[in-house]
Design a protein around this motif. Structure first.
Motif, short mmCIF file in Angstrom:
data_model
loop_
_atom_site.label_atom_id
_atom_site.label_comp_id
_atom_site.label_asym_id
_atom_site.label_seq_id
_atom_site.Cartn_x
_atom_site.Cartn_y
_atom_site.Cartn_z
N THR A 1 8.30 -9.15 27.68
CA THR A 1 7.21 -10.10 27.44
C THR A 1 6.32 -10.15 28.68
O THR A 1 6.67 -10.77 29.67
CB THR A 1 7.77 -11.50 27.13
OG1 THR A 1 8.78 -11.84 28.10
CG2 THR A 1 8.38 -11.56 25.75
N GLU A 2 5.19 -9.47 28.58
CA GLU A 2 4.23 -9.45 29.69
C GLU A 2 3.22 -10.58 29.58
O GLU A 2 2.48 -10.85 30.52
CB GLU A 2 3.51 -8.10 29.70
CG GLU A 2 4.43 -6.90 29.89
CD GLU A 2 5.17 -6.95 31.23
OE1 GLU A 2 4.65 -7.59 32.17
OE2 GLU A 2 6.26 -6.37 31.32
N SER A 3 3.18 -11.22 28.42
CA SER A 3 2.27 -12.35 28.22
C SER A 3 2.86 -13.25 27.16
O SER A 3 3.77 -12.86 26.42
CB SER A 3 0.87 -11.87 27.80
OG SER A 3 0.94 -11.21 26.55
N GLY A 4 2.35 -14.47 27.08
CA GLY A 4 2.77 -15.38 26.02
C GLY A 4 3.92 -16.30 26.42
O GLY A 4 4.65 -16.04 27.37
N SER A 5 4.03 -17.37 25.65
CA SER A 5 5.14 -18.33 25.78
C SER A 5 5.63 -18.61 24.37
O SER A 5 5.08 -19.48 23.68
CB SER A 5 4.66 -19.62 26.46
OG SER A 5 5.71 -20.58 26.51
N PRO A 6 6.63 -17.86 23.89
CA PRO A 6 7.02 -17.93 22.47
C PRO A 6 7.32 -19.33 22.00
O PRO A 6 8.04 -20.09 22.67
CB PRO A 6 8.28 -17.04 22.41
CG PRO A 6 8.16 -16.14 23.59
CD PRO A 6 7.47 -16.94 24.65
#
Length: 462
Positions: free
Chosen positions: A224-229
């Motif tokens: 996960t290089e981006s985002g906040s699930p």
């Protein structure tokens, strides 16, 4: 010789023991604080026994599905009774590593899928502990126009604010739709925003580990290089922190707006202003926050037409705005009722009504602030007819229908005539013989929670 006890009476940490209802007698989580060399003051507050107890209880209360390790919420207590001290030590010395989240796909009402990430119950507890310490720090800096995922704020307050802005003369709205917002949050920008309020490097490192923990989808681990699930206790707070820069920019420009998580409505007085604000907001979100604005769903128009949080507005004869349920929300409600009361599902009427009541109660708790009495009344009658149709289908043979009609007070001659009828089930469900045999009182006795009565009770309190 025995040493004198120095612990004051009543100060034993066992008074905060981790025992939920029904766990009496089970072994409690050890309460000894574990100190580490890399833990700052804020991190020590995160792992303090009282804070961890509160986090544990909140995770149990929220329940939820297990993560990739398969551990359930019920199994968390047993794990902590054996590994609590090593868990705290690993957090303090920096060796704690969150496990990847389990990817879950949820269908969206308007098509497509929403991606959720389900952390393990251990990671959920640690995230909850971090949330409980950070939330009081960030809450004062959040905008008054932000209503999502905040204490004592809800969607009802957001739509009421939208109504008030319309009455103040802001008759046009810019509806911004952020494409896959939770999956596109830039990690470095987010961490820099957190550093502005949090000076504990250990806490920053812990949050970064949650962001970089990865996603397990169909047995494949993805970085996960981006985002906040979505799915973890910390994600809503992080999403609000990230958009606070946008909130402050809107306030700096003097705009009136309402934001609920990633649903943003900016209110202006003219059509030209609405188009100008739409373009400027799109430019800011994409250039400064590196987010993607969905151009197909983002538009400028009237709040009397556009949907916001499932609601819309309408104008009464007094020229004051009121809240209504949007047509798309009503259509989804009808489809769900049709699904819950399908006549071929092979369930008992008690089970069917139980599932129906759980859905309608939650739906009404959310939408009861809207003026929708006519719609609710129509749906209440429709639901009653579908329940009667369900009962008629379960009275399969002629003798069964004849006996049941007599049991509900239908004269023998009429009961025999209708038991042998060749009319379709839906037509029979609306006939006098079924409305007289299975009355509204009978529906209530069978377990149906009348949605009109519930709506009237809830709406009167709004």
């Amino acid at each position: 010789m025995c040493r004198e006890q120095k612990i004051p009476k009543g100060s034993c940490p066992n008074q905060y023991r981790l025992e939920a209802e029904g766990d009496s007698g089970a072994r409690s989580m050890p309460s000894r604080d574990v100190k580490g060399k890399n833990g700052g003051d804020l991190l020590k507050r995160v792992v303090s026994y009282e804070n961890m107890v509160q986090a544990y209880r909140q995770v149990r209360k929220n329940s939820g599905a297990p993560g990739i390790d398969g551990m359930t919420v019920d199994g968390l207590k047993t794990y902590l009774s054996e590994h609590y001290e090593s868990l705290i030590s690993s957090i303090l010395d920096g060796t704690y590593r969150p496990q990847p989240v389990r990817r879950v796909k949820i269908p969206k009402p308007d098509g497509g899928e929403r991606l959720l990430g389900v952390p393990t119950v251990i990671d959920r507890m640690v995230q909850q502990a971090v949330y409980q310490v950070l939330m009081p720090r960030f809450e004062p800096i959040f905008s008054d126009s932000s209503y999502g995922f905040r204490p004592y704020r809800n969607a009802g307050q957001a739509i009421r604010k939208a109504r008030d802005l319309y009455d103040e003369g802001y008759r046009y709205v810019v509806d911004l739709d952020l494409s896959k917002y939770f999956d596109t949050i830039n990690h470095e920008l987010l961490l820099n925003m957190i550093r502005e309020e949090v000076d504990d490097k250990a806490v920053i490192r812990l949050i970064k580990q949650f962001l970089k923990s990865g996603v397990m989808a169909e047995g494949v681990l993805m970085r996960t290089e981006s985002g906040s699930p979505q799915g973890g206790p910390l994600s809503p707070l992080l999403s609000n922190i990230y958009l606070t820069k946008f909130d402050k920019e809107m306030e700096k420009r003097g705009h009136r707006f309402v934001r609920y998580a990633d649903d943003v409505n900016v209110y202006v007085r003219s059509r030209r202003s609405a188009q100008r604000v739409l373009n400027s907001c799109k430019q800011y979100l994409e250039a400064k926050l590196k987010l993607k604005v969905n151009e197909k769903k983002s538009e400028a128009g009237s709040p009397l037409r556009l949907k916001f949080l499932g609601f819309s507005l309408y104008v009464k004869k007094t020229k004051k705005a009121s809240i209504r349920i949007h047509e798309k929300s009503m259509d989804r409600f009808k489809m769900k009722i049709r699904e819950l009361l399908r006549r071929n599902q092979g369930r008992s009427i008690k089970d069917v009504l139980g599932r129906l009541n759980r859905y309608t109660r939650g739906w009404l708790n959310y939408y009861s602030i809207a003026d929708a009495k006519m719609f609710i009344q129509e749906m209440n009658e429709h639901i009653g007819r579908k329940i009667r149709a369900y009962n008629w289908k379960q009275w399969k043979c002629v003798s069964c229908r004849f006996e049941n009609l007599q049991r509900y007070g239908i004269p023998q001659s009429n009961a025999w005539e209708w038991a042998n009828t060749r009319l379709g089930i839906w037509r029979i469900a609306g006939s006098w013989v079924m409305t007289r045999s299975i009355t509204n009182e009978q529906l209530k006795a069978m377990g149906y929670d009348d949605i009109l009565m519930r709506y009237n009770a809830l709406h009167s309190k709004c």
